[in-house]
Write a protein that holds these residues in place. Structure first.
Motif, PDB file in Angstrom:
ATOM      1  N   VAL A 229       0.861  -1.185   0.000  1.00  0.00           N
ATOM      2  CA  VAL A 229       0.000   0.000   0.000  1.00  0.00           C
ATOM      3  C   VAL A 229       0.896   1.234   0.000  1.00  0.00           C
ATOM      4  O   VAL A 229       1.707   1.412   0.914  1.00  0.00           O
ATOM      5  N   ALA A 230       0.766   2.071  -1.009  1.00  0.00           N
ATOM      6  CA  ALA A 230       1.661   3.217  -1.149  1.00  0.00           C
ATOM      7  C   ALA A 230       1.210   4.402  -0.305  1.00  0.00           C
ATOM      8  O   ALA A 230       0.013   4.650  -0.128  1.00  0.00           O
ATOM      9  N   LEU A 231       2.187   5.128   0.225  1.00  0.00           N
ATOM     10  CA  LEU A 231       1.947   6.379   0.954  1.00  0.00           C
ATOM     11  C   LEU A 231       2.104   7.529  -0.029  1.00  0.00           C
ATOM     12  O   LEU A 231       3.142   7.676  -0.678  1.00  0.00           O
ATOM     13  N   HIS A 232       1.070   8.373  -0.163  1.00  0.00           N
ATOM     14  CA  HIS A 232       1.086   9.466  -1.129  1.00  0.00           C
ATOM     15  C   HIS A 232       1.398  10.815  -0.503  1.00  0.00           C
ATOM     16  O   HIS A 232       1.967  11.695  -1.156  1.00  0.00           O
ATOM     17  N   ALA A 233       1.042  10.998   0.753  1.00  0.00           N
ATOM     18  CA  ALA A 233       1.322  12.260   1.439  1.00  0.00           C
ATOM     19  C   ALA A 233       1.202  12.025   2.940  1.00  0.00           C
ATOM     20  O   ALA A 233       0.498  11.117   3.385  1.00  0.00           O
ATOM     21  N   ALA A 234       1.912  12.853   3.709  1.00  0.00           N
ATOM     22  CA  ALA A 234       1.863  12.758   5.168  1.00  0.00           C
ATOM     23  C   ALA A 234       1.780  14.152   5.759  1.00  0.00           C
ATOM     24  O   ALA A 234       2.442  15.085   5.281  1.00  0.00           O
ATOM     25  N   PHE A 235       0.959  14.301   6.785  1.00  0.00           N
ATOM     26  CA  PHE A 235       0.763  15.581   7.463  1.00  0.00           C
ATOM     27  C   PHE A 235       0.872  15.333   8.959  1.00  0.00           C
ATOM     28  O   PHE A 235       0.309  14.358   9.469  1.00  0.00           O
ATOM     29  N   GLU A 236       1.558  16.212   9.656  1.00  0.00           N
ATOM     30  CA  GLU A 236       1.734  16.035  11.095  1.00  0.00           C
ATOM     31  C   GLU A 236       1.661  17.383  11.794  1.00  0.00           C
ATOM     32  O   GLU A 236       2.185  18.388  11.311  1.00  0.00           O
ATOM     33  N   ASP A 237       0.994  17.399  12.936  1.00  0.00           N
ATOM     34  CA  ASP A 237       1.000  18.571  13.803  1.00  0.00           C
ATOM     35  C   ASP A 237       1.170  18.083  15.234  1.00  0.00           C
ATOM     36  O   ASP A 237       1.502  16.922  15.469  1.00  0.00           O
ATOM     37  N   ALA A 238       0.951  18.953  16.187  1.00  0.00           N
ATOM     38  CA  ALA A 238       1.162  18.583  17.589  1.00  0.00           C
ATOM     39  C   ALA A 238       0.179  17.531  18.069  1.00  0.00           C
ATOM     40  O   ALA A 238       0.435  16.835  19.053  1.00  0.00           O
ATOM     41  N   ASP A 239      -0.954  17.406  17.369  1.00  0.00           N
ATOM     42  CA  ASP A 239      -2.026  16.537  17.864  1.00  0.00           C
ATOM     43  C   ASP A 239      -2.136  15.189  17.175  1.00  0.00           C
ATOM     44  O   ASP A 239      -2.630  14.228  17.761  1.00  0.00           O
ATOM     45  N   ALA A 240      -1.718  15.102  15.913  1.00  0.00           N
ATOM     46  CA  ALA A 240      -1.975  13.870  15.175  1.00  0.00           C
ATOM     47  C   ALA A 240      -1.027  13.713  13.996  1.00  0.00           C
ATOM     48  O   ALA A 240      -0.380  14.667  13.550  1.00  0.00           O
ATOM     49  N   VAL A 241      -0.968  12.473  13.493  1.00  0.00           N
ATOM     50  CA  VAL A 241      -0.266  12.146  12.256  1.00  0.00           C
ATOM     51  C   VAL A 241      -1.327  11.674  11.266  1.00  0.00           C
ATOM     52  O   VAL A 241      -2.159  10.825  11.596  1.00  0.00           O
ATOM     53  N   HIS A 242      -1.312  12.246  10.045  1.00  0.00           N
ATOM     54  CA  HIS A 242      -2.281  11.889   9.019  1.00  0.00           C
ATOM     55  C   HIS A 242      -1.537  11.358   7.793  1.00  0.00           C
ATOM     56  O   HIS A 242      -0.643  12.034   7.268  1.00  0.00           O
ATOM     57  N   LEU A 243      -1.911  10.168   7.329  1.00  0.00           N
ATOM     58  CA  LEU A 243      -1.271   9.548   6.171  1.00  0.00           C
ATOM     59  C   LEU A 243      -2.298   9.344   5.063  1.00  0.00           C
ATOM     60  O   LEU A 243      -3.370   8.790   5.288  1.00  0.00           O
ATOM     61  N   VAL A 244      -1.949   9.802   3.855  1.00  0.00           N
ATOM     62  CA  VAL A 244      -2.802   9.610   2.678  1.00  0.00           C
ATOM     63  C   VAL A 244      -2.272   8.398   1.917  1.00  0.00           C
ATOM     64  O   VAL A 244      -1.140   8.399   1.436  1.00  0.00           O
ATOM     65  N   LEU A 245      -3.088   7.340   1.813  1.00  0.00           N
ATOM     66  CA  LEU A 245      -2.652   6.036   1.323  1.00  0.00           C
ATOM     67  C   LEU A 245      -3.514   5.566   0.159  1.00  0.00           C
ATOM     68  O   LEU A 245      -4.606   6.094  -0.090  1.00  0.00           O
ATOM     69  N   ASP A 246      -3.011   4.551  -0.555  1.00  0.00           N
ATOM     70  CA  ASP A 246      -3.838   3.882  -1.556  1.00  0.00           C
ATOM     71  C   ASP A 246      -5.148   3.428  -0.923  1.00  0.00           C
ATOM     72  O   ASP A 246      -5.164   2.930   0.203  1.00  0.00           O
ATOM     73  N   LEU A 247      -6.221   3.581  -1.662  1.00  0.00           N
ATOM     74  CA  LEU A 247      -7.524   3.111  -1.200  1.00  0.00           C
ATOM     75  C   LEU A 247      -7.729   1.677  -1.682  1.00  0.00           C
ATOM     76  O   LEU A 247      -7.735   1.415  -2.886  1.00  0.00           O
ATOM     77  N   CYS A 248      -7.851   0.745  -0.745  1.00  0.00           N
ATOM     78  CA  CYS A 248      -8.072  -0.671  -1.070  1.00  0.00           C
ATOM     79  C   CYS A 248      -9.485  -1.044  -0.642  1.00  0.00           C
ATOM     80  O   CYS A 248      -9.747  -1.209   0.548  1.00  0.00           O
TER      81      CYS A 248
END
Length: 284
Positions: free
Chosen positions: A82-101
């Motif tokens: 499953v490929a990772l397309h983008a990642a976003f992080e701040d003080a509260d959370a980590v968000h990963l944009v991934l392939d949709l399966c």
């Protein structure tokens, strides 16, 4: 890694929840510029910070984007990751944009159908071994290979996902820490020793055993009992569950579920095993 949730919402339209894990959620999302669909995995940091007894969980959550990127960077390690397309992080959370399966996962498939025919199991095992071989070439061990983390894409291909427990060994350092899921974890992990990427091959061997029999090789009523069975590593093939399974398939499982790490197959060796070569067909 990009900025936090504000940047995420500028680039993606966030949709409905499609899954929930131990610490976070998975939602459908769409690229604002193109409308392309993806999966968004969000892991809040606060619940992890509260687990003072196990700081490893927080460390792994913050490490996941970096490790996942190693196996997603072009050319990707394997089309079965499953490929990772983008990642976003701040003080509260980590968000990963991934392939949709959207084809479900292997756990649901085996739960619904029971044991799989050998050609189908060999094909899926080949795809899993291809994913692991690609990750291992890039110095990444998944460390939580199990049917729940094996997803099917829209074309029916198997994809290895959820790198939340993954470890980096590319600089030659051994890995440590009790990471993984009891039924699938390798004995050297349970024993508290240093270990290598071959822990993934052990876990993949358990997955293959489950696909062919519908049962796990090392069981117990509690996690402690399961760990004891794993440490014993007494691999058996009960006749009722394995009456129709070929000697070649059993040979491969013995080589994957081998307590002696020096003799245990690598993912590359799994791909070259005669049972995989003759029966599995869609790893490439």
């Amino acid at each position: 890694m990009s900025g936090g949730e504000e940047a995420l919402r500028r680039e993606y339209v966030i949709g409905d929840e499609i899954g929930r894990g131990r610490f976070g959620t998975v939602r459908r999302c769409y690229a604002a510029a193109t409308g392309a669909p993806f999966a968004l995995k969000s892991t809040p940091k606060e619940p992890l910070r509260e687990l003072e007894a196990d700081p490893l969980d927080l460390a792994l959550a913050e490490q996941e984007p970096k490790v996942h990127l190693l196996v997603s960077a072009p050319p990707p390690a394997s089309r079965h990751v499953v490929a990772l397309h983008a990642a976003f992080e701040d003080a509260d959370a980590v968000h990963l944009v991934l392939d949709l399966c959207e084809g479900g996962d292997l756990f649901s498939l085996v739960s619904a159908r029971g044991p799989l025919p050998e050609p189908e199991a060999a094909d899926l095992a080949a795809q899993l071994a291809d994913a692991l071989a690609g990750c291992h070439r890039r110095g990444v061990a998944h460390r939580d290979v199990k049917p729940d983390n094996l997803f099917f894409d829209a074309g029916g291909a198997l994809r290895l996902g959820d790198f939340g427990s993954a470890g980096w060994f590319g600089d030659g350092r051994p890995m440590t820490g009790l990471v993984g899921t009891p039924y699938y974890v390798a004995p050297e992990v349970v024993a508290g020793r240093e270990y290598t990427e071959k822990v993934d091959v052990w876990s993949a061997g358990v997955v293959l055993y489950v696909m062919l029999s519908g049962t796990v090789p090392f069981g117990g009523a509690t996690a402690g009992e399961i760990f004891e069975a794993v440490l014993r590593g007494n691999l058996r093939f009960p006749p009722r569950a394995f009456a129709g399974v070929s000697p070649e398939a059993k040979d491969l499982m013995r080589r994957m579920l081998c307590k002696d790490v020096s003799r245990r197959f690598s993912a590359e060796q799994v791909l070259r095993h005669p049972w995989i070569v003759t029966r599995g067909g869609s790893a490439a």
